[in-house]
Scaffold this active site. Structure first.
Site, PDB file in Angstrom:
ATOM      1  N   HIS A  88       0.831  -1.207   0.000  1.00  0.00           N
ATOM      2  CA  HIS A  88       0.000   0.000   0.000  1.00  0.00           C
ATOM      3  C   HIS A  88       0.869   1.262   0.000  1.00  0.00           C
ATOM      4  CE1 HIS A  88      -3.669   2.338   1.288  1.00  0.00           C
ATOM      5  NE2 HIS A  88      -2.716   3.147   1.757  1.00  0.00           N
ATOM      6  N   GLU A  89       1.802   1.326   0.941  1.00  0.00           N
ATOM      7  CA  GLU A  89       2.649   2.517   1.041  1.00  0.00           C
ATOM      8  C   GLU A  89       3.560   2.658  -0.174  1.00  0.00           C
ATOM      9  OE1 GLU A  89       2.048   4.792   3.111  1.00  0.00           O
ATOM     10  OE2 GLU A  89       0.668   3.630   4.364  1.00  0.00           O
TER      11      GLU A  89
ATOM     12  N   HIS B 181       1.875   4.560  -2.883  1.00  0.00           N
ATOM     13  CA  HIS B 181       2.036   6.018  -2.754  1.00  0.00           C
ATOM     14  C   HIS B 181       3.399   6.452  -3.287  1.00  0.00           C
ATOM     15  CE1 HIS B 181      -1.618   6.857  -0.611  1.00  0.00           C
ATOM     16  NE2 HIS B 181      -1.310   6.132   0.447  1.00  0.00           N
TER      17      HIS B 181
ATOM     18  N   HIS C  24       3.537   6.478  -6.998  1.00  0.00           N
ATOM     19  CA  HIS C  24       2.756   7.618  -7.493  1.00  0.00           C
ATOM     20  C   HIS C  24       3.658   8.852  -7.545  1.00  0.00           C
ATOM     21  CE1 HIS C  24      -1.395   9.867  -7.175  1.00  0.00           C
ATOM     22  NE2 HIS C  24      -0.804  10.045  -8.339  1.00  0.00           N
TER      23      HIS C  24
END
Length: 641
Positions: A423-424, A427, A430
Site C-alpha cells: 500500500h505505502e 504512494h 505515485h
C-alpha cells in the site's frame, strides 16, 4: 560509463550478484539489502540529516523541524493573503486570450492557487477579511486541541473495575488508565469496560469540537460556500456533499441484506462464546468478525510469516515494478549524515530507458519514540526546473514500524504487514512516476478521494497468487507459499466484509452531517441518530465516539474518500489487471493515464482515461458490493472471458 548507464548495467545484470542465505534461498541485491542486519556505521555522530520532524530519533531535530514547518506555514499563509498576487492571478484568469495560451498543467495550477486565495477570504473587504483571518487562526488552535485531546487516555478509580481485570490496563496511582478500545481482547468485559471508559465524554473536548464545527461552517459561508462540506469537496471526484451522500446511501441500500446476515453471524458466535450475555454490542464487532474469519479459514499469521521475509517482499515489489513499468529499485549506500537512523535504507528508482526517476528512503523498523503508523512523506516534489533545464527528481520517505531482523532470521511480515508495505509503496510510486510541471501538484498532491487509488490498487497485487508466487518463499527452505493459503486469505476478508464496510459508511455519513448546515443539536445526538440509521448496533449511553474521531481534522468532510478510492481501485483492477496483473502495456497505460499527472488533471478525467468510460456512482457502489461475492476474482474472470 555514466552514472545512469552504470545503474542500468546493474539492473540488467542483477542476477549476477546474488546473496545466499543458508545455501537455500537467493535474493537479488534489493532483497538482500532488506533481509540483512544493517552494518553499524562509524559516522553516526554527524547529524546533518535533511529530515524529519516525525521520525528523527533526536528530539532537538524534531523540535527544529516542527519550528521550520510553522515558519513555512506562516510564509504560505502570507502569500495566500497577498492582495497584489491575487489580483495579478485573477487578471490572468479573466483574460480569455491569455488562458487559451496556457498549457493544461499551468491552467490547473493557476485555478488551484485562485481557490487557495478564495478560501483564505482574500476577495473580501477589509472587515470581512480580518474576520476570515481570525477564524483561520482560531481553527488552527481548535484543530490542535482536538487532535491532542482525541488521543488522550481516560482514567477511572481502580476500585471501580474488578481486580482480576486490572492487568489489562495501565495503572496510574489509584487509577486505571484506558488509552484504547482493546477491540481484540477475547474477554467481553475488558472490551466493554474499555469502550465505556475510553469513549466517556470529556466536557472540554466536546466544547472544542462543537466550536470547531461552527467555525468551519462560519468560515465556509464567509468565503461564499453553502457549507464547509461544499468548500472541502471542490476539486474532488465527488465534487459535492450531495453526491457523497447519494454514494453512501446507495451503498447502504445495496449492502443491507449482507450486513444484516453478518450481524446475525456475530450474534450467533457471541451466544456460543457467552450464552449468558449474547446481545451484540459495538465493542463486539471487531473481535467477533476476527473469530469468525479464524474459524472458517485457518489464517494464523505465524503460518504465513516465514514465507514473507521483508527482503522477499521487496524483491517482489522490484519484480512487479520491473514488469509493469520497466522500473527497478536499486539499494544505495547513503552518504555520511544523510539518514537519521542507521537502519534507514535508501533506494534509487531507475527506469530502463529514462534513467534515474527519484529516491525512496525506507524507514521501516521500530524505534522508541517513533510513531506506530504507516505513512508516506514527500520530502521533495518533482517539477520542471527552468533554471537547469532538467526535471527535479522526487524524494520520499516510507515509514513503517516493523520488527528488526535477528541473528537467526530476517524480518518476517504478517499478511497484514505485507499488504501495508505494498500500500505505502503504491504512494511512493505515485510520487516517483509522476511527471508534473509544477511541484504544487506533484505525485500524491491530488484530490483526497483520488490519492488512495494507487495505494489501494497495490493491495490487489499483494493478494494475487500470480504476483505472490514470484517472491513468497520460505526463508529457510525456499519452498513457495502454497496457493491454497493465498486463496484462504483472500476469502477470509469477505467474512463480515459487509458489516466492516457499513461501519466505514457510518463514519463517513457522520463526517458529512457534521460538516453540513448547522443541526441545532449536539454532536452526540447526531451520532446516536446516524448510528441507528447507518450501522444498526445500539448507541451506548454516556459515550461520545466522535471525540475519538481524529480524522475530522485532516479529513474533515472527506472521510468517504477511502471508500470511493477503493471503488475506483477495484474497477481498475477488475477491468485492466485481473486477466494479467503483470501486463506491461496495461502498466504503461496506468502510468500514462493515472500516475503521471499527480493533481495536475481533474481526478475523474484520469479515471475516465484509464477505464475508457466515465463511471457513475452506481458503478462505484457495484464495484464495492461485488468484491464481497465468494470467489470474486474467479467470478470476474469467468464473466469477462
Amino acid at each position: 560509463m555514466s552514472a545512469c548507464k552504470r545503474l542500468l548495467y546493474f539492473v540488467k545484470h542483477r542476477n549476477l550478484w546474488t546473496h545466499v542465505r543458508r545455501n537455500v534461498t537467493t535474493w537479488s541485491p534489493v532483497g538482500a539489502a532488506f533481509n540483512a542486519k544493517p552494518l553499524r556505521r562509524l559516522d553516526l555522530f554527524e547529524k546533518s540529516a535533511d529530515f524529519v520532524k516525525v521520525a528523527h530519533p533526536d528530539p532537538a531535530f524534531r523540535e527544529a523541524a516542527e519550528k521550520t514547518c510553522i515558519e513555512i506555514g506562516t510564509v504560505v499563509e502570507k502569500l495566500n493573503t497577498n492582495v497584489e498576487l491575487c489580483k495579478s492571478l485573477k487578471n490572468l484568469l479573466d483574460d480569455p486570450e491569455v488562458v487559451a495560451q496556457l498549457d493544461p498543467d499551468t491552467r490547473r495550477v493557476a485555478e488551484l492557487f485562485m481557490f487557495d486565495f478564495e478560501i483564505s477570504g482574500i476577495h473580501l473587504d477589509d472587515k470581512l477579511r480580518k474576520e476570515a483571518v481570525a477564524l483561520h487562526v482560531r481553527l488552527l488552535d481548535l484543530n490542535n486541541e482536538f487532535l491532542v485531546g482525541s488521543h488522550m487516555p481516560n482514567r477511572i478509580a481502580r476500585s471501580a473495575i474488578p481486580e482480576h481485570l486490572h492487568v489489562h490496563f495501565a495503572k496510574e496511582g489509584s487509577f486505571i488508565q484506558v488509552g484504547g478500545l482493546h477491540a481484540d481482547s477475547p474477554d467481553d468485559l475488558v472490551r466493554e469496560i474499555a469502550y465505556r471508559i475510553y469513549l466517556y465524554p470529556n466536557a472540554d473536548l466536546m466544547v472544542c469540537l462543537e466550536e470547531l464545527l461552527k467555525c468551519r461552517h462560519k468560515l465556509a459561508k464567509l468565503v461564499g460556500y453553502e457549507s464547509y462540506g461544499h468548500r472541502a469537496l471542490k476539486g474532488t471526484m465527488a465534487k459535492t456533499p450531495e453526491t457523497v451522500m447519494s454514494f453512501l446511501q446507495l451503498l447502504t441500500d445495496k449492502l443491507s441484506d449482507r450486513y444484516t446476515k453478518d450481524f446475525k453471524m456475530m450474534r450467533d458466535m457471541k451466544k456460543k462464546l457467552n450464552p449468558r450475555n449474547s446481545e451484540l454490542m459495538p465493542w463486539d464487532h471487531p473481535f467477533l468478525s476476527g473469530v469468525l474469519r479464524a474459524e472458517r479459514y485457518n489464517i494464523e499469521p505465524s503460518l504465513y510469516s516465514p514465507y514473507l521475509s521483508l527482503g522477499a517482499c521487496m524483491e517482489g515489489l522490484n519484480n512487479l515494478f520491473s514488469q509493469l513499468y520497466g522500473v527497478s529499485l536499486m539499494s544505495e549506500h547513503p552518504s555520511a549524515g544523510e539518514v537519521w537512523s542507521e537502519d534507514v535504507r535508501k533506494l534509487a528508482v531507475v527506469h530502463e530507458t529514462e534513467g534515474l526517476l527519484g529516491y525512496i528512503y525506507c524507514d521501516f523498523f521500530h524505534r522508541s519514540d517513533k510513531p506506530h503508523q504507516d505513512c508516506h512523506f514527500t520530502i521533495r516534489g518533482g517539477r520542471w526546473c527552468w533554471e537547469t533545464g532538467q526535471y527535479q527528481l522526487p524524494v520520499v520517505v516510507l515509514m513503517l514500524s516493523l520488527p528488526h531482523p535477528t541473528k537467526s532470521a530476517p524480518t518476517l511480515l504478517t499478511p497484514g504487514m505485507m499488504e501495508n508495505l505494498f500500500h505505502e509503496m503504491g504512494h511512493a510510486m505515485h510520487s516517483m512516476l509522476g511527471r508534473t510541471r509544477y511541484q504544487h501538484v506533484t505525485g500524491t498532491r491530488c484530490a483526497t478521494d483520488f490519492a488512495e487509488v494507487p495505494s489501494i490498487l497495490m493491495e490487489y497485487f499483494a493478494t494475487d497468487y500470480r504476483v505472490i508466487s514470484q517472491f513468497a518463499r520460505h526463508y529457510e527452505t525456499g519452498q513457495p507459499l502454497p496457493e491454497s493459503m493465498v486463496a484462504r486469505l483472500c476469502e477470509s476478508k469477505k467474512v463480515c466484509g459487509a458489516a466492516d464496510t457499513q461501519l466505514q459508511i457510518f463514519y463517513a455519513v457522520l463526517d458529512q452531517i457534521y460538516h453540513s448546515k448547522p443541526q441545532n443539536r449536539s454532536t452526540t445526538e447526531i451520532l446516536k441518530e446516524m448510528q441507528l440509521k447507518f450501522y444498526g448496533l445500539p448507541y451506548t449511553p454516556n459515550t461520545a465516539w466522535q471525540l475519538r474521531f481524529s480524522h475530522l481534522i485532516g479529513y474533515g468532510a472527506k472521510y468517504y474518500s477511502y471508500l470511493m478510492s477503493r471503488a475506483v481501485a477495484s474497477m481498475v483492477w477488475r477491468q485492466c489487471f485481473i486477466q494479467d496483473p503483470l501486463n506491461r502495456d496495461m502498466g504503461e497505460r496506468y502510468r500514462r493515464e493515472m500516475l503521471a499527472h499527480g493533481g495536475a488533471k481533474e481526478p475523474m478525467l484520469m479515471v475516465e482515461g484509464m477505464l475508457q468510460r466515465r463511471p457513475t456512482i452506481e458503478d462505484f457502489v457495484d464495484a464495492l458490493v461485488s468484491e464481497l461475492n465468494p470467489n470474486f476474482e474467479t467470478f470476474i474472470m469467468d464473466s469477462e472471458s
